[in-house]
Design a protein around this motif. Structure first.
Motif, PDB file in Angstrom:
ATOM      1  N   GLU A  26       0.623  -1.264  -0.433  1.00 27.54           N
ATOM      2  CA  GLU A  26      -0.090   0.228   0.041  1.00 27.54           C
ATOM      3  C   GLU A  26       0.600   0.991   0.227  1.00 27.54           C
ATOM      4  N   ASN A  27       0.011   2.210  -0.183  1.00 23.23           N
ATOM      5  CA  ASN A  27       0.484   4.148  -0.757  1.00 23.23           C
ATOM      6  C   ASN A  27       1.290   3.854   0.949  1.00 23.23           C
ATOM      7  N   GLU A  54       2.111   9.552   0.079  1.00 26.17           N
ATOM      8  CA  GLU A  54       1.709  10.341  -1.496  1.00 26.17           C
ATOM      9  C   GLU A  54       1.789  11.449  -1.664  1.00 26.17           C
ATOM     10  N   HIS A 106       1.071  15.122  -4.019  1.00 30.34           N
ATOM     11  CA  HIS A 106       0.044  15.631  -5.024  1.00 30.34           C
ATOM     12  C   HIS A 106       0.516  17.138  -5.483  1.00 30.34           C
ATOM     13  N   ASP A 166       4.217  15.596  -8.487  1.00 30.98           N
ATOM     14  CA  ASP A 166       2.880  14.228  -7.802  1.00 30.98           C
ATOM     15  C   ASP A 166       4.574  13.236  -7.599  1.00 30.98           C
ATOM     16  N   THR A 178       4.613   9.395  -5.525  1.00 29.85           N
ATOM     17  CA  THR A 178       3.956   7.608  -4.905  1.00 29.85           C
ATOM     18  C   THR A 178       5.463   6.730  -3.893  1.00 29.85           C
ATOM     19  N   LYS A 189       5.307   3.130  -2.225  1.00 30.22           N
ATOM     20  CA  LYS A 189       4.779   2.274  -1.272  1.00 30.22           C
ATOM     21  C   LYS A 189       5.843   1.670  -0.473  1.00 30.22           C
ATOM     22  N   LYS A 243       1.085  12.953   2.576  1.00 30.23           N
ATOM     23  CA  LYS A 243       0.505  12.041   2.990  1.00 30.23           C
ATOM     24  C   LYS A 243       0.788  11.171   3.548  1.00 30.23           C
TER      25      LYS A 243
END
Length: 511
Positions: free
Chosen positions: A254-255, A258, A260, A277, A279, A281, A315
């Motif tokens: 899962e991330n 994050e 953006h 941007d 991500t 994981k 996040k």
């Protein structure tokens, strides 16, 4: 055999430490002679003895065959010895010329003849291929240019033997190439160079001979033409060193991080990060590749709460942490190995034991009702020092007294022990030797394999390719491409870092 420098059976002691134990170094005229050793092996100490900053307890120094008693840098300069220090000795508010002539100013009557000085600087810089702007302020020029000023300072004082202390530790790949050429030009002009380093690739490319020091003792001198990087590494650390990072395939889930549309300004108010941007994981290492100054520092500072984000979102595990206070971000599950270990990683005048709890000193069991429990602090520090192989006389030794590699191991021990969900590693091996690099890479991969997310920022492409699972290329504050580490190359990354589009690069190189 005629040597320009002979250091015979040098012994240098500090309280509780023998830094140099009967070390011999003999340098021939017109050669680049490497002084190789791990962090803390005693290389810089030996050169500080030669430059007159330290006095040896035993041993003899000869310059051009004559015994020399070097009690200060001034005497070293008179004997034709100059030193280009790892941490530059420059005055930021002075110009290039003012820094070069400082202490040896040409006079016109009672005032300084700045015109004559600038002319001399131009002549020396032209002769040795060291282009600089004589009237530029030090604060306004790049690190590579500042190093040129340091070299010109020694040449202006008539140096025939130049000592370079870890000269490439803070340079970009392009600046490293330029420095290699500068060194070759100096040799052509009849100079001799002693290069303090632990970078084996550089030694193989530009050096003639290499003297190896291990734990303060001289191991021997070899011709570069007759050795290999593996042999040098074994001599340096006393065991087999693995150069390639052994890691299994990543299993990202899962991330964790994050980002953006992130926008961040630099200290001058100019946009440094633009609509970024990204991500990361759990169970993967994402490397950020880019030339220094493309927004990497501002990005890390925005994630860790050290710099305000203008807009966008950061996040962690689905929860907003944008512009939260650094302590709150750390408590949310972020570990941070900062790119400048002295400014942001350690309090150098605190004992290393207290540095080990900088992120958690206010928590149980290290503190109760605002009173520190030093017994628990030092008990914990001792455990981490042992686990992370931090070589220090004791946990009470000030952080300043440790070598760079051991300072870095202490920071990594502190951050990893907190078991963060996201570990940000910025330049984690800058200025470190092969043994320390191998150790740190293993620890980063262990974090990944235990299901953590790792964000690696490095200017060393080899490190990015070796350690990362995915690589995000940053250019002018934007992520311009994300590639799998096993499906790219140094050449491709180099083109992307210069601003080329991935589609163009892959079309041209048929990757």
């Amino acid at each position: 055999m005629e040597y320009v420098i002979e250091m015979l059976d040098i012994r240098k002691e500090f309280p509780g430490i023998v830094a140099n134990d009967q070390v011999t170094l003999q340098v021939k005229k017109g050669e680049i002679h490497a002084l190789l050793g791990e962090n803390g092996a005693g290389k810089s100490t030996l050169m500080n003895v030669l430059f007159g900053l330290y006095q040896p307890e035993k041993g003899e120094i000869r310059v051009n065959g004559q015994p020399a008693h070097i009690t200060s840098p001034t005497i070293a300069n008179k004997l034709g010895i100059g030193m280009v220090h790892q941490h530059f000795m420059l005055v930021d508010t002075f110009t290039v010329t003012e820094n070069i002539i400082l202490g040896k100013e040409p006079k016109s009557g009672i005032s300084i003849d700045i015109k004559k000085a600038e002319q001399e600087v131009q002549e020396i810089s032209k002769r040795y291929g060291l282009a600089v702007n004589p009237s530029a302020k030090i604060a306004d020029i790049s690190v590579g240019m500042q190093q040129r000023v340091e070299i010109l300072k020694t040449l202006y004082r008539g140096a025939e033997i130049l000592i370079f202390d870890e000269p490439t530790a803070v340079l970009t790949p392009q600046e490293i190439k330029e420095l290699s050429q500068i060194m070759k030009n100096l040799i052509k002009e009849g100079k001799s160079i002693i290069l303090i380093t632990h970078k084996l690739k550089e030694i193989m490319e530009i050096c003639d001979r290499v003297t190896v020091i291990r734990k303060g003792r001289g191991i021997g001198t070899v011709d570069v033409a007759d050795t290999t990087t593996n042999e040098l590494a074994n001599l340096m650390v006393g065991r087999e060193v693995v150069f390639t990072t052994n890691k299994g395939k990543a299993n990202p889930t899962e991330n964790v991080l994050e980002i953006h549309g992130l926008e961040v300004k630099d200290s001058r108010g100019i946009d440094a990060v633009k609509e970024l941007d990204l991500t990361v994981k759990s169970g993967e290492i994402v490397g950020i590749a880019g030339v220094d100054g493309n927004g990497q520092t501002e990005l890390i500072e925005a994630i860790t709460g050290l710099r305000r984000a203008e807009s966008g979102s950061v996040k962690l595990n689905g929860k907003e942490i944008t512009n939260m206070k650094p302590r709150k971000i750390i408590e949310s599950g972020v570990g941070h190995i900062p790119q400048d270990r002295h400014k942001h990683g350690l309090v150098l005048d605190f004992p290393i034991g207290e540095n080990m709890v900088l992120q958690s000193y206010y928590q149980h069991p290290y503190s109760k009702n605002g009173v520190l429990n030093f017994k628990e602090i030092y008990k914990k520090a001792k455990l981490l020092i042992d686990e992370f192989d931090v070589r220090t006389p004791s946990e009470y030794t000030h952080a300043r007294a440790l070598s760079g590699g051991n300072q870095q191991k202490a920071i990594i021990g502190r951050e990893v022990d907190r078991d963060p969900d996201l570990l940000i590693a910025a330049q984690p091996t800058r200025g470190l030797d092969v043994g320390a690099i191998e150790f740190i890479h293993k620890r980063l991969i262990e974090q990944r394999d235990s299901g953590k997310a790792v964000l690696l920022i490095s200017f060393e492409l080899e490190e990015i390719l070796n350690v990362s699972d995915r690589i995000a290329v940053i250019f002018e504050g934007k992520i311009v491409a994300i590639v799998d580490a096993d499906k790219t190359s140094e050449q491709e990354l180099g083109l992307l870092m210069a601003g080329s589009a991935l589609s163009e690069v892959r079309e041209d190189t048929h990757v």
